[in-house]
Design a protein around this motif. Structure first.
Motif, PDB file in Angstrom:
ATOM      1  N   PRO A  56       0.936  -1.168   0.074  1.00  0.00           N
ATOM      2  CA  PRO A  56       0.147  -0.078   0.129  1.00  0.00           C
ATOM      3  C   PRO A  56       1.056   1.187  -0.020  1.00  0.00           C
ATOM      4  O   PRO A  56       1.950   1.219   0.201  1.00  0.00           O
ATOM      5  CB  PRO A  56      -0.873  -0.102   1.331  1.00  0.00           C
ATOM      6  CG  PRO A  56       0.013  -0.687   2.148  1.00  0.00           C
ATOM      7  CD  PRO A  56       0.716  -1.800   1.421  1.00  0.00           C
ATOM      8  N   ALA A  57       0.273   2.530  -0.454  1.00  0.00           N
ATOM      9  CA  ALA A  57       1.050   3.506  -0.346  1.00  0.00           C
ATOM     10  C   ALA A  57       1.496   4.092   1.208  1.00  0.00           C
ATOM     11  O   ALA A  57       2.687   4.541   1.036  1.00  0.00           O
ATOM     12  CB  ALA A  57      -0.014   4.483  -0.763  1.00  0.00           C
ATOM     13  N   SER A  58       0.945   3.599   2.076  1.00  0.00           N
ATOM     14  CA  SER A  58       1.735   3.823   3.353  1.00  0.00           C
ATOM     15  C   SER A  58       2.816   2.804   3.968  1.00  0.00           C
ATOM     16  O   SER A  58       3.333   2.961   4.963  1.00  0.00           O
ATOM     17  CB  SER A  58       0.504   3.623   4.399  1.00  0.00           C
ATOM     18  OG  SER A  58      -0.131   2.342   4.326  1.00  0.00           O
ATOM     19  N   GLY A  59       3.076   1.966   2.673  1.00  0.00           N
ATOM     20  CA  GLY A  59       4.188   0.925   2.993  1.00  0.00           C
ATOM     21  C   GLY A  59       3.523  -0.114   4.316  1.00  0.00           C
ATOM     22  O   GLY A  59       2.429  -0.295   4.442  1.00  0.00           O
ATOM     23  N   GLU A  74       0.029  -3.628   7.349  1.00  0.00           N
ATOM     24  CA  GLU A  74       0.280  -2.485   6.494  1.00  0.00           C
ATOM     25  C   GLU A  74       0.517  -1.293   7.186  1.00  0.00           C
ATOM     26  O   GLU A  74       0.204  -1.236   8.374  1.00  0.00           O
ATOM     27  CB  GLU A  74      -0.897  -2.360   5.493  1.00  0.00           C
ATOM     28  CG  GLU A  74      -1.086  -3.321   4.585  1.00  0.00           C
ATOM     29  CD  GLU A  74      -2.371  -3.227   3.916  1.00  0.00           C
ATOM     30  OE1 GLU A  74      -3.150  -2.108   3.727  1.00  0.00           O
ATOM     31  OE2 GLU A  74      -2.862  -4.120   3.043  1.00  0.00           O
ATOM     32  N   GLY A  75       0.985  -0.210   6.636  1.00  0.00           N
ATOM     33  CA  GLY A  75       1.186   0.982   7.387  1.00  0.00           C
ATOM     34  C   GLY A  75       0.133   1.752   8.176  1.00  0.00           C
ATOM     35  O   GLY A  75      -0.759   1.691   7.737  1.00  0.00           O
ATOM     36  N   SER A  76       0.349   2.097   9.289  1.00  0.00           N
ATOM     37  CA  SER A  76      -0.598   3.167   9.993  1.00  0.00           C
ATOM     38  C   SER A  76      -1.895   2.248  10.277  1.00  0.00           C
ATOM     39  O   SER A  76      -2.882   2.869   9.739  1.00  0.00           O
ATOM     40  CB  SER A  76      -0.677   4.243   9.680  1.00  0.00           C
ATOM     41  OG  SER A  76      -1.488   5.194  10.289  1.00  0.00           O
ATOM     42  N   GLY A  77      -2.009   1.137  10.900  1.00  0.00           N
ATOM     43  CA  GLY A  77      -3.160   0.464  11.115  1.00  0.00           C
ATOM     44  C   GLY A  77      -3.982  -0.177   9.972  1.00  0.00           C
ATOM     45  O   GLY A  77      -5.152  -0.449   9.989  1.00  0.00           O
ATOM     46  N   GLY A  78      -3.231  -0.507   9.032  1.00  0.00           N
ATOM     47  CA  GLY A  78      -3.698  -0.707   7.864  1.00  0.00           C
ATOM     48  C   GLY A  78      -4.205  -2.588   8.200  1.00  0.00           C
ATOM     49  O   GLY A  78      -4.010  -3.023   9.031  1.00  0.00           O
ATOM     50  N   GLY A  79      -4.511  -3.116   6.989  1.00  0.00           N
ATOM     51  CA  GLY A  79      -4.689  -4.453   7.141  1.00  0.00           C
ATOM     52  C   GLY A  79      -3.554  -5.578   7.206  1.00  0.00           C
ATOM     53  O   GLY A  79      -2.532  -5.070   7.113  1.00  0.00           O
ATOM     54  N   LEU A  80      -3.679  -6.938   7.474  1.00  0.00           N
ATOM     55  CA  LEU A  80      -2.807  -7.663   7.678  1.00  0.00           C
ATOM     56  C   LEU A  80      -2.830  -8.702   6.369  1.00  0.00           C
ATOM     57  O   LEU A  80      -3.581  -8.820   5.654  1.00  0.00           O
ATOM     58  CB  LEU A  80      -3.318  -8.544   9.000  1.00  0.00           C
ATOM     59  CG  LEU A  80      -3.468  -7.870  10.131  1.00  0.00           C
ATOM     60  CD1 LEU A  80      -4.066  -8.543  11.509  1.00  0.00           C
ATOM     61  CD2 LEU A  80      -2.139  -7.038  10.501  1.00  0.00           C
ATOM     62  N   ASP A 100      -5.884   0.048  15.395  1.00  0.00           N
ATOM     63  CA  ASP A 100      -5.664   1.151  14.797  1.00  0.00           C
ATOM     64  C   ASP A 100      -4.234   1.521  14.989  1.00  0.00           C
ATOM     65  O   ASP A 100      -3.799   2.580  14.711  1.00  0.00           O
ATOM     66  CB  ASP A 100      -6.681   2.085  15.274  1.00  0.00           C
ATOM     67  CG  ASP A 100      -6.645   2.776  16.345  1.00  0.00           C
ATOM     68  OD1 ASP A 100      -7.267   3.440  16.924  1.00  0.00           O
ATOM     69  OD2 ASP A 100      -6.083   1.881  17.293  1.00  0.00           O
ATOM     70  N   VAL A 101      -3.595   0.945  15.605  1.00  0.00           N
ATOM     71  CA  VAL A 101      -2.061   1.170  15.927  1.00  0.00           C
ATOM     72  C   VAL A 101      -1.434  -0.312  15.534  1.00  0.00           C
ATOM     73  O   VAL A 101      -1.759  -1.508  15.298  1.00  0.00           O
ATOM     74  CB  VAL A 101      -1.531   1.694  17.343  1.00  0.00           C
ATOM     75  CG1 VAL A 101      -2.364   2.979  17.328  1.00  0.00           C
ATOM     76  CG2 VAL A 101      -2.084   0.717  18.145  1.00  0.00           C
ATOM     77  N   SER A 102       0.015  -0.173  15.759  1.00  0.00           N
ATOM     78  CA  SER A 102       0.816  -1.388  15.335  1.00  0.00           C
ATOM     79  C   SER A 102       0.682  -2.619  16.170  1.00  0.00           C
ATOM     80  O   SER A 102       0.408  -2.519  17.395  1.00  0.00           O
ATOM     81  CB  SER A 102       2.421  -0.944  15.480  1.00  0.00           C
ATOM     82  OG  SER A 102       2.611   0.101  14.415  1.00  0.00           O
ATOM     83  N   VAL A 103       0.569  -3.633  15.485  1.00  0.00           N
ATOM     84  CA  VAL A 103       0.705  -4.878  16.400  1.00  0.00           C
ATOM     85  C   VAL A 103       2.081  -5.109  16.779  1.00  0.00           C
ATOM     86  O   VAL A 103       3.214  -4.863  16.069  1.00  0.00           O
ATOM     87  CB  VAL A 103       0.452  -6.209  15.383  1.00  0.00           C
ATOM     88  CG1 VAL A 103       0.786  -7.480  15.867  1.00  0.00           C
ATOM     89  CG2 VAL A 103      -0.910  -6.234  14.837  1.00  0.00           C
TER      90      VAL A 103
END
Length: 165
Positions: A56-59, A74-80, A100-103
């Protein structure tokens, strides 16, 4: 052993690795801007970009592993993106609410009831979550108890609560 970073892209500050995860056969790192997932099957002598994981664009925010399970967020609370076979194949999963924050950490246990994973997520107050279906559904565990670490021996899991003064 010092690992060669040949093949990883470098910026003005050199090669910067954001997160590292290992399985029995491979080493995974996140690197670049936006961060991408890279894999080495020869203890870091060479690297290849993991194309099976959408970028994704967020890396890629982080990569974690527990035995042969590899989890990429994915970056900043994105999918897994989950691989149960050491990174050979991947399954996309939506960001499981309320993450909504990092694992932050991952553990896996294979029990008579099946494969289970536990992980910690959260920034200011990390909480423990569990999944029994490779992250298709996620449930909170140890309600209202902040947890700093979860570890596994492959059959059992141990969660360590946050120490308070």
């Amino acid at each position: 052993t010092r690992v060669d970073t040949n093949g990883l892209p470098s910026g003005a500050g050199g090669v910067r690795v954001a997160s590292v995860a290992t399985t029995e056969a491979a080493v995974f790192v996140t690197n670049g801007s936006p961060q991408a997932l890279w894999r080495s099957d020869d203890d870091g002598a060479s690297w290849s970009r993991v194309a099976a994981v959408p970028e994704p664009a967020s890396g890629v925010a982080t990569v974690l592993s527990a035995q042969e399970t590899v989890l990429v967020q994915e970056g900043s609370g994105g999918g897994l993106h989950v691989s149960a076979d050491g990174g050979a194949t991947w399954t996309a999963r939506p960001a499981p609410p309320p993450l909504d924050v990092s694992v932050l950490t991952l553990a896996r246990a294979d029990t008579p009831a099946g494969r289970s994973h536990a992980f910690i997520s959260g920034e200011s107050t990390p909480r423990l979550y569990v999944t029994h279906d490779d992250f298709a559904t996620v449930e909170p565990a140890l309600a209202d108890l902040a947890v700093d670490q979860v570890v596994s021996n492959g059959r059992e899991m141990l969660a360590l609560p946050t120490r308070t003064t």
